[in-house]
Design an enzyme around this catalytic site. Structure first.
Site, PDB file in Angstrom:
ATOM      1  N   LYS A 110       3.356 -14.477   6.395  1.00 41.60           N
ATOM      2  CA  LYS A 110       3.534 -15.506   5.365  1.00 41.60           C
ATOM      3  C   LYS A 110       5.035 -15.619   5.129  1.00 41.60           C
ATOM      4  O   LYS A 110       5.514 -15.609   3.997  1.00 41.60           O
ATOM      5  CB  LYS A 110       2.761 -15.085   4.092  1.00 41.60           C
ATOM      6  CG  LYS A 110       2.668 -16.138   3.012  1.00 41.60           C
ATOM      7  CD  LYS A 110       1.800 -17.330   3.382  1.00 41.60           C
ATOM      8  CE  LYS A 110       1.952 -18.436   2.351  1.00 41.60           C
ATOM      9  NZ  LYS A 110       1.312 -19.695   2.770  1.00 41.60           N
ATOM     10  N   ASP A 113      -2.722 -18.025   5.601  1.00 42.45           N
ATOM     11  CA  ASP A 113      -3.696 -18.983   5.063  1.00 42.45           C
ATOM     12  C   ASP A 113      -4.311 -19.799   6.203  1.00 42.45           C
ATOM     13  O   ASP A 113      -5.528 -19.984   6.279  1.00 42.45           O
ATOM     14  CB  ASP A 113      -3.066 -19.888   3.990  1.00 42.45           C
ATOM     15  CG  ASP A 113      -1.631 -20.294   4.292  1.00 42.45           C
ATOM     16  OD1 ASP A 113      -1.032 -19.741   5.238  1.00 42.45           O
ATOM     17  OD2 ASP A 113      -1.101 -21.179   3.592  1.00 42.45           O
ATOM     18  N   TYR A 161       0.814  -1.218   0.000  1.00 47.68           N
ATOM     19  CA  TYR A 161       0.000   0.000   0.000  1.00 47.68           C
ATOM     20  C   TYR A 161       0.848   1.270   0.000  1.00 47.68           C
ATOM     21  O   TYR A 161       0.309   2.371  -0.080  1.00 47.68           O
ATOM     22  CB  TYR A 161      -0.926   0.007   1.225  1.00 47.68           C
ATOM     23  CG  TYR A 161      -1.876  -1.167   1.244  1.00 47.68           C
ATOM     24  CD1 TYR A 161      -1.391  -2.465   1.356  1.00 47.68           C
ATOM     25  CD2 TYR A 161      -3.242  -0.990   1.139  1.00 47.68           C
ATOM     26  CE1 TYR A 161      -2.235  -3.550   1.366  1.00 47.68           C
ATOM     27  CE2 TYR A 161      -4.103  -2.082   1.151  1.00 47.68           C
ATOM     28  CZ  TYR A 161      -3.591  -3.352   1.269  1.00 47.68           C
ATOM     29  OH  TYR A 161      -4.423  -4.432   1.284  1.00 47.68           O
ATOM     30  N   ASP A 182     -11.908  -8.460   6.963  1.00 44.93           N
ATOM     31  CA  ASP A 182     -13.224  -8.584   6.318  1.00 44.93           C
ATOM     32  C   ASP A 182     -13.814  -9.963   6.593  1.00 44.93           C
ATOM     33  O   ASP A 182     -15.010 -10.102   6.837  1.00 44.93           O
ATOM     34  CB  ASP A 182     -13.145  -8.337   4.799  1.00 44.93           C
ATOM     35  CG  ASP A 182     -13.564  -6.914   4.440  1.00 44.93           C
ATOM     36  OD1 ASP A 182     -13.230  -5.992   5.209  1.00 44.93           O
ATOM     37  OD2 ASP A 182     -14.238  -6.724   3.404  1.00 44.93           O
ATOM     38  N   ASP A 220      -5.903  -6.458   5.960  1.00 43.25           N
ATOM     39  CA  ASP A 220      -7.017  -5.986   5.141  1.00 43.25           C
ATOM     40  C   ASP A 220      -7.970  -7.145   4.847  1.00 43.25           C
ATOM     41  O   ASP A 220      -9.200  -7.039   4.994  1.00 43.25           O
ATOM     42  CB  ASP A 220      -6.432  -5.425   3.826  1.00 43.25           C
ATOM     43  CG  ASP A 220      -7.437  -4.610   3.037  1.00 43.25           C
ATOM     44  OD1 ASP A 220      -8.600  -4.520   3.452  1.00 43.25           O
ATOM     45  OD2 ASP A 220      -7.052  -4.066   1.985  1.00 43.25           O
TER      46      ASP A 220
END
Ligand SMILES: NC(=O)c1ccc[n+]([C@@H]2O[C@H](COP(=O)([O-])OP(=O)(O)OC[C@H]3O[C@@H](n4cnc5c(N)ncnc54)[C@H](O)[C@@H]3O)[C@@H](O)[C@H]2O)c1
Length: 358
Positions: free
Chosen positions: A190, A222, A138, A250, A246
């Site tokens: 990760k 994951d 970002y 959600d 992010d």
């Protein structure tokens, strides 16, 4: 003389103005009940302003916003405008230029029937996600080469700095300690595939040694998505990078009942910080008075907690929780059978009766 808080209000686009209107009604009422004052200044930025003036975020308005105690944001984004133009020009500008390096996302289920998972209760879904908010992909280091040709190359850099990683990890350890629930902090990364995340692994270990009372835990992103659905009760406080946060938040919003309740704080401790519902402008519901205002109401509660008005914050949370538990507000989508205004009315009516510590 009671304390006064200066709030910049950016209601924004789509359903933003409707949900923020309800948030402000509730803010004014708790201020009257709990004895503080609010000076709210509205900045009508967003799609309409852009279409009229071609201005996204004028410097003078930005300077004013910066000088307030906190910012309440509705949502930015409109299908008439190029994707991302306003979102970057307003939300990302605030996050980056105010250096709001923490994105704090409480994931809390208030009533069992709102959870899509079988046999999960409010005790099982109650964790905090601390998402780094200023780095990663970002940061905007991107480019296109031979754009629009068969040989096109598109690139976007993932950026992590020692300073950026360390400060957000330290914030998360402090938060896990203050929270005092199970005193566990889970690093989600990760690092097995994105080797740059070794910086997160090392920093987490180093900073963690200063917090011997906090148990250090780890999950790859994951697997964290899987645990979020299968065993959300395993999480207490989670710290993660911008992109993984992010996505994870959600997913987490769904297990707490949906976007209609999920709120976040974009925080730089000790400085002006921004509070918002995590949903966007939901253009299909704009102007229809059907969107849930509760995510914005919970953002107001987070903002008050940040400003030190803990009693008022607890009052709002307890009121919303009570209305959801009793099913007076039966659901969190546009299909609740209640209008945005009616939900605001219900919260407003019940605030005074909320059981909060004296
Ligand atoms: N922070 C922000 O301002 C922010 C965040 C996300 C998206 N956006 C922008 O918002 C616009 C729409 O994006 P999107 O459709 O991907 O996401 P969205 O969150 O606006 O909507 C997704 C869906 O969630 C539901 N929903 C969202 N909020 C709701 C509410 N309060 N009550 C009831 N249902 C609700 C609706 O079904 C909606 O269609 C885009 O321009 C996007 O860039 C802005």
């Amino acid at each position: 003389m009671s304390k006064e808080h200066a709030i910049a209000v950016l209601a924004g686009d789509g359903i933003g103005p409707e949900v923020v209107r309800q948030g402000l009604r509730i803010l004014e009422r708790v201020a009257a009940i709990d004895g503080f004052r609010v000076r709210a200044t509205s900045y009508p930025l967003g799609a309409e302003h852009y279409l009229k003036t071609k201005e996204i975020f004028p410097d003078a308005a930005f300077r004013e916003v910066k000088d307030q105690d906190a910012i309440l944001l509705g949502a930015i984004g409109d299908p008439r405008i190029e994707v991302g133009l306003l979102e970057f020009g307003i939300i990302a500008k605030l996050r980056f230029e105010l250096d709001l390096f923490v994105n704090l996302r409480p994931v809390k289920l208030y009533a069992e029937h709102l959870c899509p998972l079988k046999n999960k209760t409010p005790e099982d879904v109650d964790f905090l996600v601390v998402r780094e908010n200023t780095e990663d992909a970002y940061a905007g280091m991107r480019g296109f080469f031979k754009k629009g040709t068969p040989d096109e190359v598109a690139t976007q850099e993932i950026i992590f700095t020692r300073k950026g990683v360390e400060r957000v990890i330290r914030y998360a350890f402090d938060l896990a300690r203050r929270r005092g629930r199970t005193k566990k902090l889970t690093l989600v990364d990760k690092a097995n595939a994105v080797r740059a995340m070794d910086l997160w692994t090392r920093t987490f270990e180093e900073v963690g040694r200063e917090y011997p009372d906090i148990t250090r835990d780890h999950a790859y992103i994951d697997a964290a998505c899987m645990w979020c659905v299968k065993n959300p009760e395993w999480f207490d406080t989670v710290v993660t990078s911008n992109m993984f946060g992010d996505i994870l938040t959600d997913l987490a919003a769904m297990i707490q009942g949906g976007l209609g309740i999920a709120a976040s704080g974009n925080i730089h401790p000790g400085r002006v910080s921004l509070f918002e519902p995590i949903h966007g402008s939901a253009p299909k519901y704009a102007g229809q008075n059907v969107a849930s205002p509760l995510a914005t109401v919970m953002a107001v509660a987070m903002m008050l907690e940040y400003l030190g008005e803990t009693r008022a914050a607890a009052r709002i949370e307890e009121t919303v929780a009570g209305l959801l538990r009793s099913k007076r507000i039966p659901s969190l989508g546009s299909d609740s059978g209640l209008s945005t205004t009616q939900i605001g009315d219900l919260v407003l009516e019940s605030l005074e009766r909320a059981k909060v510590p004296a």
